[in-house]
Design a protein around this motif. Structure first.
Motif: not given
Length: 336
Positions: A214-217, A239-242, A176-182, A190-203
């Protein structure tokens, strides 16, 4: 249409190993030696910058290779003074190859009485005699519009896609490709589409610069191998907190792919002692010895893509062809 003159490279002191690697790659592509211009970029005793070019550049197509990384002010002034020296030496065209564009984080007014430093730097570059800019992964895409000269913004995601498909071959369905912020969702998607993977976001909710409160997934990462994607890693706090938050939400392991390894202050120590299994950066910024020696930091080269982009600009052919990882697979052949 090919030019009559040869492409000529000159490097400042910001990242000479990258400049030399680009010259080697261009030599390999062209079947003839391409070296760095014989010049000196030095300091007077009071730290003023002095540039002297020892070769004739009249009518030549010049490429200055100079990221404006730490120390940003010194490296920026080197770039501007080299550009002025080439302009006064009657170079036909000067292209600034800026692998890492400093001051890009100050791209808008977030509060009253603050500058837009990215626009100021763009003005300085445009007025120095530079007629084209080649860079990689600008912090904000709109910075291209700050310049009064053409800007080619390369992307690291095709190179990362090649690396990911090699490193995680056979288990991409668990990635799963993760964006560390919105704000970085478009890059991660764009990277997730290239490799055909799921996407998640850390807010993330930031109290002030350099601190994350504060961070939520957003998304399901349970049992997944998570790849955090960002354009730069400065102090590595985000990065480390995410990574911690993703592990808490059930991720199997966490890796990070960031284009520019700024690596300020405690960054290397934080990464070494974090839950990040690996952090992949590029060499747009010259890595320090602690970065090179860190067990869980890996560096992928950008010389192949920059060398091809320079040749395409010189030949007057498409640079956007390098946005495809299928195209880059031939350029990076043997590495992946």
């Amino acid at each position: 249409m090919p030019q009559a003159s040869e492409p000529k490279l000159i490097s400042g002191n910001a990242n000479r190993p990258l400049a030399e690697a680009i010259a080697r790659r261009m030599s390999m592509h062209r079947g003839q030696s391409v070296g760095l211009l014989d010049a000196r970029v030095e300091r007077f005793n009071d730290m003023e910058i002095f540039v002297e070019v020892y070769e004739n550049v009249r009518g030549e197509d010049m490429f200055i290779i100079q990221p404006t990384s730490n120390p940003a002010n010194d490296n920026l002034m080197e770039l501007l003074i080299m550009a002025d020296a080439l302009k006064r030496s009657s170079a036909a065209r000067t292209t600034a190859v800026i692998p890492y564009f400093g001051y890009a984080r100050q791209d808008r007014r977030t509060k009253a009485r603050t500058p837009i430093s990215a626009k100021l730097v763009a003005n300085l570059i445009s007025q120095s005699g530079i007629e084209r800019v080649l860079t990689m992964d600008l912090h904000a895409a709109q910075i291209q519009g700050f310049f009064d000269v053409p800007v080619d913004n390369l992307y690291a995601s095709p190179v990362f896609a090649l690396d990911i498909m090699h490193q995680f071959k056979g288990r991409l369905d668990k990635v799963t490709v993760v964006s560390p912020d919105v704000g970085g969702v478009a890059r991660a998607r764009e990277l997730a589409q290239r490799i055909g993977c799921a996407l998640a976001i850390v807010d993330k909710r930031r109290e002030k610069a350099g601190e994350v409160a504060e961070m939520t997934v957003i998304g399901d990462v349970k049992g997944q191998t998570c790849l955090i994607v960002d354009d730069m890693c400065d102090t590595a706090g985000t990065l480390c907190k995410a990574a911690d938050v993703l592990i808490e939400n059930g991720a199997k392991e966490v890796h990070a792919y960031t284009t520019h390894g700024v690596m300020s202050g405690p960054a290397v120590g934080r990464i070494t002692n974090s839950q990040l299994k690996s952090v992949v950066i590029t060499d747009t910024i010259q890595p320090t010895k602690p970065v090179r020696d860190a067990a869980n930091i890996r560096i992928v080269p950008t010389a192949p893509i920059f060398a091809q982009a320079i040749l395409n600009i010189w030949n007057g052919t498409s640079v956007s062809s390098l946005f495809s990882h299928e195209t880059l697979s031939a350029i990076y052949e043997g590495m992946y």
